[in-house]
Design an enzyme around this catalytic site. Structure first.
Site, PDB file in Angstrom:
ATOM      1  N   HIS A  20       0.780  -1.113   0.094  1.00 35.73           N
ATOM      2  CA  HIS A  20       0.101   0.140   0.067  1.00 35.73           C
ATOM      3  C   HIS A  20       0.939   1.156   0.024  1.00 35.73           C
ATOM      4  O   HIS A  20       1.612   1.438   0.984  1.00 35.73           O
ATOM      5  CB  HIS A  20      -1.148   0.140   1.359  1.00 35.73           C
ATOM      6  N   GLU A  23       1.648   3.531   3.303  1.00 34.84           N
ATOM      7  CA  GLU A  23       1.897   3.191   4.428  1.00 34.84           C
ATOM      8  C   GLU A  23       3.545   3.245   4.493  1.00 34.84           C
ATOM      9  O   GLU A  23       4.258   2.438   4.054  1.00 34.84           O
ATOM     10  CB  GLU A  23       1.538   1.894   4.460  1.00 34.84           C
ATOM     11  N   HIS A 114       3.208  -3.587   6.653  1.00 33.49           N
ATOM     12  CA  HIS A 114       1.859  -2.715   6.612  1.00 33.49           C
ATOM     13  C   HIS A 114       2.067  -1.822   7.883  1.00 33.49           C
ATOM     14  O   HIS A 114       2.257  -2.026   8.761  1.00 33.49           O
ATOM     15  CB  HIS A 114       0.679  -3.562   6.619  1.00 33.49           C
ATOM     16  N   GLU A 166       2.104  -5.752  10.657  1.00 38.06           N
ATOM     17  CA  GLU A 166       1.310  -4.764  10.689  1.00 38.06           C
ATOM     18  C   GLU A 166       1.588  -3.758  11.940  1.00 38.06           C
ATOM     19  O   GLU A 166       1.956  -4.586  13.167  1.00 38.06           O
ATOM     20  CB  GLU A 166      -0.398  -5.188  10.731  1.00 38.06           C
TER      21      GLU A 166
END
Lengths: 305, 305
Positions: A20, A23, A114, A166
């Site tokens: 992404h 990010e 992420h 994450e």
């Protein structure tokens, strides 16, 4: 006596950032890793990849469609042309580079970096509770471990040992130093574990807490316009992985009214108020916590086969 | 005896949200205000405006160019056509609706609602230290007051009494309940002040702290690629309006090195690590604090002129 599972060594690792493009912690970490050219003395072969360079350039989550939903078998085998969405083309490029998915040529372990606006801290997400390597890494690093059975088939996961790392909270389009450093340390600890494992260290088995996704909850919306009419309640905001009981406040309407959790089972919320999920109709996800037993584990090579 | 300044009443007020389409607190507050139709009994006439509806729809800061840099006199008088950037057209529409800029037809006070990823709390930004109405509102509400002499001429400010209400921290594309509520309360307090002022209340003069922008500081960048090589230092992150001394840590490079503030004068940082300013080359702004004396003030109507 406890069972000991012997596994092949983890020889080829991929670290991906910018799946992404807004990010930023993973993007800057991958850029930093790419500066350090391999000199052949590394104990593990690491491929470092900027997954979605066009989105990273524009600092947007994606250019045309969410890359991290493009790794289904159907998407990976669909014919593409110059007019296909960029991410559809890119997912096939990544699959060729790091896979093909579930093939013997695929890297042994993939770590996809992420960020989230939710207060998750650092956690690992994967899609199987039989990935004993992932579970051992979680146990060793003491990170929360989340099992995502909804989207995992569409994620960047060329190999069975695919981990999304994450970390939050961090706004998209922003890099915060403490978040960057925590991710850098997380990747380093994972690499250290892999090196120890490859060199024959026996990792003791035991129990690992696993959060399994049960359902997503959308924001309250206007029945006609579908516009959001409430924000996550202040009592719930930033309480990722803290048990939510039936009757607990869940949303505070812009008009002032409190809406409560009406489920019958206490569950663990996560990805609370994640910015990228407004468009997906997800205000938070709810998980059940359970304990998974993992066996002691070391590499194949050192056993007398 | 202290001087008393008599001012015209503030009869027509505009409240604008969504000047930046991903700053959600103002967008949802304006939507909430638009639901409540005026019934003619309001003590003050309030026009509520969604400044950039297309950007709000897409949840992006702007569609083609930053609307909040399109209110220069040159931009407002430039010829536009269907092929002009959307925000150039929209700025002229807003100027016709709320202005024309600096004319007698303009609203008496404009409040433009903004969010930031920086930890500013709620503060008011304007471009003159002679806007006694703004300064009285700041004094009454006890918000920090910031004077922005760099961009203010390009801001949405059809009238001399134009206030940007800025609140953070909140990620762009996210609405946090406590931020929404604080903004809602800030707007309500401002309206209450205006009503009291219009009904003849004398507001005592005194001293107000004003932060005047001195300069912007960019992120350290690679000399060839211009890619950012450091994040704001953890010691500085989230310390908006806390004095920064020469030698204090300013950035932590991704490689681990600390870079320090090399200025000779202690200054007040603000907009530290604002997400939208990466593209503008601004990691933080630095301000000087000074005290401005404001006179006691009430409306014209009640004096014996």
């Amino acid at each position: 006596e406890e069972p000991v599972v012997a596994m092949p060594t983890v020889s080829r690792v991929a670290v991906c950032g910018g799946t992404h493009g807004n990010e930023l912690a993973g993007i800057y970490l991958v850029r930093e890793m790419l500066k350090k050219r391999a000199d052949g003395t590394e104990p593990v072969s690491v491929v470092t990849v900027m997954s979605n360079p066009r989105a990273a350039q524009l600092c947007v989550r994606y250019v045309e469609t969410d890359l991290n939903r493009c790794f289904t078998r159907a998407a990976l085998s669909a014919p593409v042309s110059e007019t296909s969405p960029y991410e559809m083309i890119r997912s096939q490029e990544l699959n060729a580079l790091l896979g093909p998915k579930a093939s013997a040529q695929a890297v042994d372990l993939l770590c996809d970096l992420h960020n989230t606006t939710a207060n998750t801290g650092l956690c690992l997400i994967t899609y199987s509770d039989r990935d004993w390597i992932c579970l051992h890494i979680c146990k060793h690093l003491q990170f929360p471990y989340m099992l995502d059975i909804c989207y995992a088939k569409a994620y960047l996961c060329p190999t069975s040992v695919s981990i999304s790392m994450e970390i939050g909270p961090q706004p998209h389009g922003v890099v915060r130093s403490v978040i960057f450093s925590a991710m850098q340390e997380g990747v380093q600890l994972m690499m250290d574990w892999i090196c120890q494992f490859n060199s024959g260290t026996l990792f003791e088995g035991g129990w690992v807490d696993v959060y399994t996704m049960v359902k997503n909850i959308d924001y309250p919306r206007d029945s006609e316009t579908h516009v959001i009419t409430a924000a996550v309640h202040p009592n719930l905001q930033d309480r990722d992985f803290c048990l939510l009981h039936p009757g607990d406040p869940m949303f505070l309407c812009f008009s002032g009214e409190t809406l409560r959790y009406r489920g019958k089972e206490a569950l663990y919320p996560f990805f609370i108020n994640e910015g990228a999920y407004y468009e997906k109709g997800v205000a938070l996800s709810l998980a059940r916590k359970r304990r998974v037993q993992i066996p002691s584990q070391h590499t194949l090579g050192l056993l007398d086969y």
